[in-house]
Design an enzyme around this catalytic site. Structure first.
Site, mmCIF file in Angstrom:
data_model
loop_
_atom_site.group_PDB
_atom_site.id
_atom_site.type_symbol
_atom_site.label_atom_id
_atom_site.label_comp_id
_atom_site.label_asym_id
_atom_site.label_seq_id
_atom_site.Cartn_x
_atom_site.Cartn_y
_atom_site.Cartn_z
ATOM 1 N NE ARG A 57 -0.491 0.746 4.857
ATOM 2 C CZ ARG A 57 -0.941 0.659 6.092
ATOM 3 N NH1 ARG A 57 -1.987 -0.086 6.361
ATOM 4 N NH2 ARG A 57 -0.346 1.312 7.072
ATOM 5 C CG LEU A 103 11.263 -4.948 6.802
ATOM 6 C CD1 LEU A 103 11.630 -3.487 6.631
ATOM 7 C CD2 LEU A 103 12.196 -5.793 5.977
ATOM 8 C CB SER A 158 10.831 10.743 7.353
ATOM 9 O OG SER A 158 9.917 11.719 7.802
ATOM 10 C CE1 TYR A 163 8.558 6.988 10.413
ATOM 11 C CE2 TYR A 163 8.675 9.373 10.573
ATOM 12 C CZ TYR A 163 8.471 8.232 9.823
ATOM 13 O OH TYR A 163 8.184 8.352 8.482
ATOM 14 C CB THR A 166 14.327 4.802 12.522
ATOM 15 O OG1 THR A 166 13.108 5.474 12.167
ATOM 16 C CG2 THR A 166 14.143 4.021 13.807
ATOM 17 C CE LYS A 167 11.194 6.416 8.146
ATOM 18 N NZ LYS A 167 11.228 5.532 6.978
HETATM 19 P P1 NAI Z 1 2.076 3.005 5.107
HETATM 20 O O1 NAI Z 1 1.864 2.767 6.556
HETATM 21 O O2 NAI Z 1 0.890 3.285 4.244
HETATM 22 O O3 NAI Z 1 2.900 1.830 4.450
HETATM 23 C C1 NAI Z 1 3.986 1.240 5.117
HETATM 24 C C2 NAI Z 1 4.281 -0.074 4.476
HETATM 25 O O4 NAI Z 1 5.252 -0.742 5.280
HETATM 26 C C3 NAI Z 1 3.048 -0.952 4.436
HETATM 27 O O5 NAI Z 1 3.024 -1.649 3.205
HETATM 28 C C4 NAI Z 1 3.261 -1.881 5.606
HETATM 29 O O6 NAI Z 1 2.633 -3.133 5.447
HETATM 30 C C5 NAI Z 1 4.774 -2.030 5.586
HETATM 31 N N1 NAI Z 1 5.288 -2.538 6.850
HETATM 32 C C6 NAI Z 1 5.009 -2.113 8.097
HETATM 33 N N2 NAI Z 1 5.644 -2.890 8.999
HETATM 34 C C7 NAI Z 1 6.319 -3.821 8.302
HETATM 35 C C8 NAI Z 1 7.144 -4.905 8.665
HETATM 36 N N3 NAI Z 1 7.362 -5.237 9.955
HETATM 37 N N4 NAI Z 1 7.701 -5.652 7.687
HETATM 38 C C9 NAI Z 1 7.464 -5.365 6.394
HETATM 39 N N5 NAI Z 1 6.667 -4.370 5.975
HETATM 40 C C10 NAI Z 1 6.108 -3.607 6.933
HETATM 41 O O7 NAI Z 1 3.115 4.185 5.039
HETATM 42 P P2 NAI Z 1 3.612 5.118 3.848
HETATM 43 O O8 NAI Z 1 3.138 6.471 4.160
HETATM 44 O O9 NAI Z 1 3.350 4.513 2.540
HETATM 45 O O10 NAI Z 1 5.179 5.090 4.187
HETATM 46 C C11 NAI Z 1 6.148 4.426 3.412
HETATM 47 C C12 NAI Z 1 7.509 4.918 3.881
HETATM 48 O O11 NAI Z 1 7.600 6.320 3.692
HETATM 49 C C13 NAI Z 1 7.773 4.673 5.362
HETATM 50 O O12 NAI Z 1 9.107 4.311 5.562
HETATM 51 C C14 NAI Z 1 7.494 6.024 5.980
HETATM 52 O O13 NAI Z 1 8.208 6.201 7.170
HETATM 53 C C15 NAI Z 1 7.989 6.943 4.887
HETATM 54 N N6 NAI Z 1 7.455 8.286 4.956
HETATM 55 C C16 NAI Z 1 6.103 8.529 4.836
HETATM 56 C C17 NAI Z 1 5.632 9.819 4.908
HETATM 57 C C18 NAI Z 1 4.193 10.157 4.782
HETATM 58 O O14 NAI Z 1 3.856 11.345 4.965
HETATM 59 N N7 NAI Z 1 3.315 9.239 4.460
HETATM 60 C C19 NAI Z 1 6.539 10.945 5.158
HETATM 61 C C20 NAI Z 1 7.915 10.582 5.266
HETATM 62 C C21 NAI Z 1 8.339 9.299 5.169
#
Ligand code: NAI
Length: 245
Positions: free
Chosen positions: A15, A64, A141, A154, A157-158
């Site tokens: 997602r 992970l 991030s 968080y 880590t970032k």
């Molecule tokens: P999201 O929560 O929609 O997606 C995160 C994804 O990581 C999901 O597919 C989830 O299943 C997976 N995940 C979570 N725990 C896991 C695990 N133990 N093992 C394997 N997969 C796992 O988040 P989003 O927004 O798509 O974030 C993606 C990346 O972008 C993340 O690293 C987040 O920190 C980073 N990010 C997001 C921002 C935002 O505003 N949405 C801003 C800055 C960074």
């Protein structure tokens, strides 16, 4: 851009930003490995990608927080030991004020965002070294750069991922492997959907471009960093935040 003949592994691609990144690579001809904690979700997304873009797509369970070795083995056997591009996207939050934070909240976020990234990257980069080619892109991030109330775990880590990116870039550059990071600002996904309207409004006021980002805004930069156009860029971080930082 043309990624025909390349295979891409994206962590957490069921997602949000990860799914957008996987779709974008498939749109430009790459074979993709969709991974997540839910195998069925990963497999069904892979099926849709195959029929939509005519590439090979595999859905694999990869958590992970646990032992990743059997998942990595499965991925290599599906792709004939070929991962050209690794996108370390999966990440979680467990927000609370520092003085209330339980060690468990700290450990969980570090184990997924940092240790998980370490484990997957080590396995994949070993293979990239043999191939003498690779692109690694880590999703950091803005919070790793500016900090945030309630996000000590968080943001640590970032910020850590930036040190990881810069050090690994130096270690593997001689093997034709580049390692870069993208630092998103506020992107509309499930992760940010849970925030209250007040908090969202507060963020919006800090964004000069006057809108939240979309997952595709991040995917576009990841594609660029993985492409030949970026072959002289390594150890770099690109900020994608509408001018917020
Ligand atoms: P999201 O929560 O929609 O997606 C995160 C994804 O990581 C999901 O597919 C989830 O299943 C997976 N995940 C979570 N725990 C896991 C695990 N133990 N093992 C394997 N997969 C796992 O988040 P989003 O927004 O798509 O974030 C993606 C990346 O972008 C993340 O690293 C987040 O920190 C980073 N990010 C997001 C921002 C935002 O505003 N949405 C801003 C800055 C960074």
């Amino acid at each position: 851009m043309d990624f025909k003949g390349k295979t891409v592994l994206v962590t957490g691609s069921t997602r949000g930003i990860g799914k957008a990144i996987a779709n974008a690579f498939a749109m430009y001809g790459a074979d993709v490995v969709i991974t997540g904690r839910n195998r069925i979700a990963a497999e069904s997304i892979a099926k849709v990608i195959e029929s939509e873009y005519g590439v090979k797509a595999y859905g694999v369970h990869l958590d992970l927080a646990g032992d990743v070795s059997s998942s990595i083995e499965e991925i290599f056997s599906l792709t004939n030991n070929k991962i050209d591009i690794l996108v370390n996207n999966a990440g979680i939050t467990k927000d609370t004020l520092f003085i209330r934070m339980k060690q468990e909240d700290w450990d969980t976020v570090l184990s997924v965002n940092l240790t998980g990234t370490f484990k997957v990257t080590q396995a994949v980069v070993k293979n990239m070294i043999k191939q003498r080619y690779g692109r690694v892109i880590n999703i950091s991030s803005i919070i790793g750069f500016i900090g945030n109330v309630g996000q000590i775990n968080y943001s640590t880590t970032k910020a850590g991922l930036i040190g990881f990116t810069k050090s690994l870039a130096k270690e593997v550059a001689s093997r034709n492997i580049t390692v870069n990071a993208v630092a998103p600002g506020f992107i509309e996904t499930d992760m940010t959907e849970v925030l209250t309207a007040d908090i969202k409004e507060g963020y919006l006021k800090q964004i000069p471009l006057g809108r939240f980002g979309k997952p595709e805004d991040i995917a576009n930069v990841v594609l660029f960093l993985a492409s030949d156009m970026a072959s002289y860029i390594t150890g770099e971080v690109i900020h994608v935040n509408g001018g917020m930082y």
